[in-house]
Motif scaffolding. Structure first.
Motif, PDB file in Angstrom:
ATOM      1  N   PHE A   1       0.850  -1.182   0.000  1.00 55.69           N
ATOM      2  CA  PHE A   1       0.000   0.000   0.000  1.00 55.69           C
ATOM      3  C   PHE A   1       0.891   1.238   0.000  1.00 55.69           C
ATOM      4  O   PHE A   1       1.834   1.326   0.782  1.00 55.69           O
ATOM      5  N   ILE A   2       0.567   2.192  -0.868  1.00 57.69           N
ATOM      6  CA  ILE A   2       1.367   3.410  -0.980  1.00 57.69           C
ATOM      7  C   ILE A   2       0.432   4.603  -0.860  1.00 57.69           C
ATOM      8  O   ILE A   2      -0.574   4.691  -1.568  1.00 57.69           O
ATOM      9  N   ASN A   3       0.754   5.510   0.055  1.00 58.29           N
ATOM     10  CA  ASN A   3      -0.037   6.715   0.254  1.00 58.29           C
ATOM     11  C   ASN A   3       0.903   7.910   0.115  1.00 58.29           C
ATOM     12  O   ASN A   3       1.794   8.099   0.945  1.00 58.29           O
ATOM     13  N   LEU A   4       0.713   8.683  -0.933  1.00 55.34           N
ATOM     14  CA  LEU A   4       1.554   9.858  -1.183  1.00 55.34           C
ATOM     15  C   LEU A   4       0.750  11.128  -0.919  1.00 55.34           C
ATOM     16  O   LEU A   4      -0.404  11.227  -1.337  1.00 55.34           O
ATOM     17  N   PRO A   5       1.341  12.092  -0.246  1.00 51.10           N
ATOM     18  CA  PRO A   5       0.630  13.351  -0.018  1.00 51.10           C
ATOM     19  C   PRO A   5       0.497  14.139  -1.321  1.00 51.10           C
ATOM     20  O   PRO A   5       1.279  13.947  -2.259  1.00 51.10           O
ATOM     21  N   LYS A   6      -0.480  15.009  -1.342  1.00 56.03           N
ATOM     22  CA  LYS A   6      -0.609  15.921  -2.484  1.00 56.03           C
ATOM     23  C   LYS A   6       0.600  16.842  -2.488  1.00 56.03           C
ATOM     24  O   LYS A   6       1.210  17.101  -1.452  1.00 56.03           O
ATOM     25  N   GLU A   7       0.937  17.355  -3.637  1.00 59.15           N
ATOM     26  CA  GLU A   7       2.143  18.180  -3.772  1.00 59.15           C
ATOM     27  C   GLU A   7       2.138  19.355  -2.803  1.00 59.15           C
ATOM     28  O   GLU A   7       3.156  19.673  -2.192  1.00 59.15           O
ATOM     29  N   LYS A   8       0.995  19.979  -2.589  1.00 57.99           N
ATOM     30  CA  LYS A   8       0.927  21.130  -1.680  1.00 57.99           C
ATOM     31  C   LYS A   8       1.156  20.736  -0.218  1.00 57.99           C
ATOM     32  O   LYS A   8       1.499  21.563   0.606  1.00 57.99           O
ATOM     33  N   ASP A   9       0.991  19.443   0.100  1.00 60.47           N
ATOM     34  CA  ASP A   9       1.133  18.961   1.475  1.00 60.47           C
ATOM     35  C   ASP A   9       2.434  18.185   1.722  1.00 60.47           C
ATOM     36  O   ASP A   9       2.621  17.633   2.798  1.00 60.47           O
ATOM     37  N   ILE A  10       3.318  18.137   0.732  1.00 53.19           N
ATOM     38  CA  ILE A  10       4.483  17.266   0.811  1.00 53.19           C
ATOM     39  C   ILE A  10       5.373  17.562   2.018  1.00 53.19           C
ATOM     40  O   ILE A  10       6.007  16.663   2.563  1.00 53.19           O
TER      41      ILE A  10
ATOM     42  N   TYR B   1       4.302  18.514   4.940  1.00 55.41           N
ATOM     43  CA  TYR B   1       3.549  18.363   6.184  1.00 55.41           C
ATOM     44  C   TYR B   1       2.950  16.969   6.371  1.00 55.41           C
ATOM     45  O   TYR B   1       2.628  16.594   7.491  1.00 55.41           O
ATOM     46  N   GLN B   2       2.766  16.254   5.299  1.00 58.13           N
ATOM     47  CA  GLN B   2       2.139  14.938   5.373  1.00 58.13           C
ATOM     48  C   GLN B   2       3.182  13.856   5.076  1.00 58.13           C
ATOM     49  O   GLN B   2       4.040  14.033   4.217  1.00 58.13           O
ATOM     50  N   PRO B   3       3.095  12.725   5.756  1.00 61.21           N
ATOM     51  CA  PRO B   3       4.084  11.672   5.518  1.00 61.21           C
ATOM     52  C   PRO B   3       3.814  10.887   4.237  1.00 61.21           C
ATOM     53  O   PRO B   3       2.690  10.823   3.746  1.00 61.21           O
ATOM     54  N   ILE B   4       4.867  10.311   3.722  1.00 55.51           N
ATOM     55  CA  ILE B   4       4.768   9.295   2.682  1.00 55.51           C
ATOM     56  C   ILE B   4       4.607   7.978   3.435  1.00 55.51           C
ATOM     57  O   ILE B   4       5.359   7.698   4.366  1.00 55.51           O
ATOM     58  N   LEU B   5       3.642   7.179   3.059  1.00 56.52           N
ATOM     59  CA  LEU B   5       3.389   5.929   3.768  1.00 56.52           C
ATOM     60  C   LEU B   5       3.486   4.763   2.797  1.00 56.52           C
ATOM     61  O   LEU B   5       2.793   4.738   1.781  1.00 56.52           O
ATOM     62  N   ILE B   6       4.371   3.827   3.110  1.00 58.43           N
ATOM     63  CA  ILE B   6       4.476   2.581   2.347  1.00 58.43           C
ATOM     64  C   ILE B   6       4.303   1.460   3.354  1.00 58.43           C
ATOM     65  O   ILE B   6       5.024   1.391   4.353  1.00 58.43           O
ATOM     66  N   SER B   7       3.336   0.598   3.129  1.00 60.24           N
ATOM     67  CA  SER B   7       3.106  -0.513   4.053  1.00 60.24           C
ATOM     68  C   SER B   7       2.796  -1.770   3.244  1.00 60.24           C
ATOM     69  O   SER B   7       2.456  -1.706   2.068  1.00 60.24           O
ATOM     70  N   ASP B   8       2.944  -2.897   3.918  1.00 60.41           N
ATOM     71  CA  ASP B   8       2.629  -4.162   3.262  1.00 60.41           C
ATOM     72  C   ASP B   8       1.992  -5.106   4.272  1.00 60.41           C
ATOM     73  O   ASP B   8       1.967  -4.821   5.463  1.00 60.41           O
ATOM     74  N   ASN B   9       1.486  -6.198   3.777  1.00 60.10           N
ATOM     75  CA  ASN B   9       0.879  -7.203   4.645  1.00 60.10           C
ATOM     76  C   ASN B   9       1.779  -8.436   4.738  1.00 60.10           C
ATOM     77  O   ASN B   9       1.309  -9.557   4.845  1.00 60.10           O
ATOM     78  N   GLY B  10       3.072  -8.199   4.734  1.00 66.53           N
ATOM     79  CA  GLY B  10       4.042  -9.287   4.829  1.00 66.53           C
ATOM     80  C   GLY B  10       4.110  -9.874   6.220  1.00 66.53           C
ATOM     81  O   GLY B  10       3.326  -9.535   7.112  1.00 66.53           O
ATOM     82  N   CYS B  11       5.093 -10.738   6.417  1.00 64.14           N
ATOM     83  CA  CYS B  11       5.194 -11.508   7.662  1.00 64.14           C
ATOM     84  C   CYS B  11       5.727 -10.700   8.839  1.00 64.14           C
ATOM     85  O   CYS B  11       5.674 -11.153   9.977  1.00 64.14           O
TER      86      CYS B  11
END
Length: 156
Positions: free
Chosen positions: A56-65, A67-77
């Motif tokens: 899962f990848i959640n990127l902030p909008k350019e105007k919020d870069i 202030y908002q985190p970049i989030l990369i997550s997975d459902n791995g072990c």
């Protein structure tokens, strides 16, 4: 539940200048994201039977870069404490170079240093009733390093 006591903190502290300088290596933000996503892919390939692998990848909008985190997550072990420590230690690689992209153990540190000053890693395994969380804050690390330097250099 995140374990807050001091015995569970990881010490992965090289001289903070090294980590900061890794952030000066010229790679694009897209390459940084790909490096972090590749870490999830590597973890899935090491599992015997990954169940419905997802990243899962959640990127902030350019105007919020800023202030908002970049989030990369997975459902791995997930990782245990030792695996987490090794995975964020600059220079460590558990890869053999034949079936994974990363080999030198610097991609995570370069990518996260390029993307920002603060990185948080949270991991949990199915068999555990707790999560592990590691925070790499380059600004705080550099400040602590300077404070220690001046303590060692000043005599009163």
């Amino acid at each position: 539940m995140i374990i807050p006591d001091l015995e569970n903190f990881l010490n992965i502290t090289p001289d903070p200048r090294i980590l900061r300088m890794l952030g000066e290596i010229e790679i694009t933000p897209l390459q940084c994201l790909c490096e972090l996503i590749d870490n999830s892919i590597d973890a899935f390939t090491k599992e015997e039977n990954p169940e419905n692998p997802r990243i899962f990848i959640n990127l902030p909008k350019e105007k919020d870069i800023n202030y908002q985190p970049i989030l990369i997550s997975d459902n791995g072990c997930g990782m245990d404490r030792e695996q987490l420590t090794k995975s964020i230690r600059a220079g460590f690689s558990g890869n053999n170079g034949m079936d994974t992209l990363g080999l030198f153990g610097m991609g995570f540190n370069i990518a996260t240093a390029r993307l920002g000053y603060k990185t948080e890693i949270t991991t949990c395994r199915k068999e555990d009733d707790f999560m592990l969380k590691a925070t790499i804050d380059l600004r705080k690390m550099e400040l602590k390093h300077l404070e220690k330097y001046f303590e060692d250099q000043c005599y009163f």
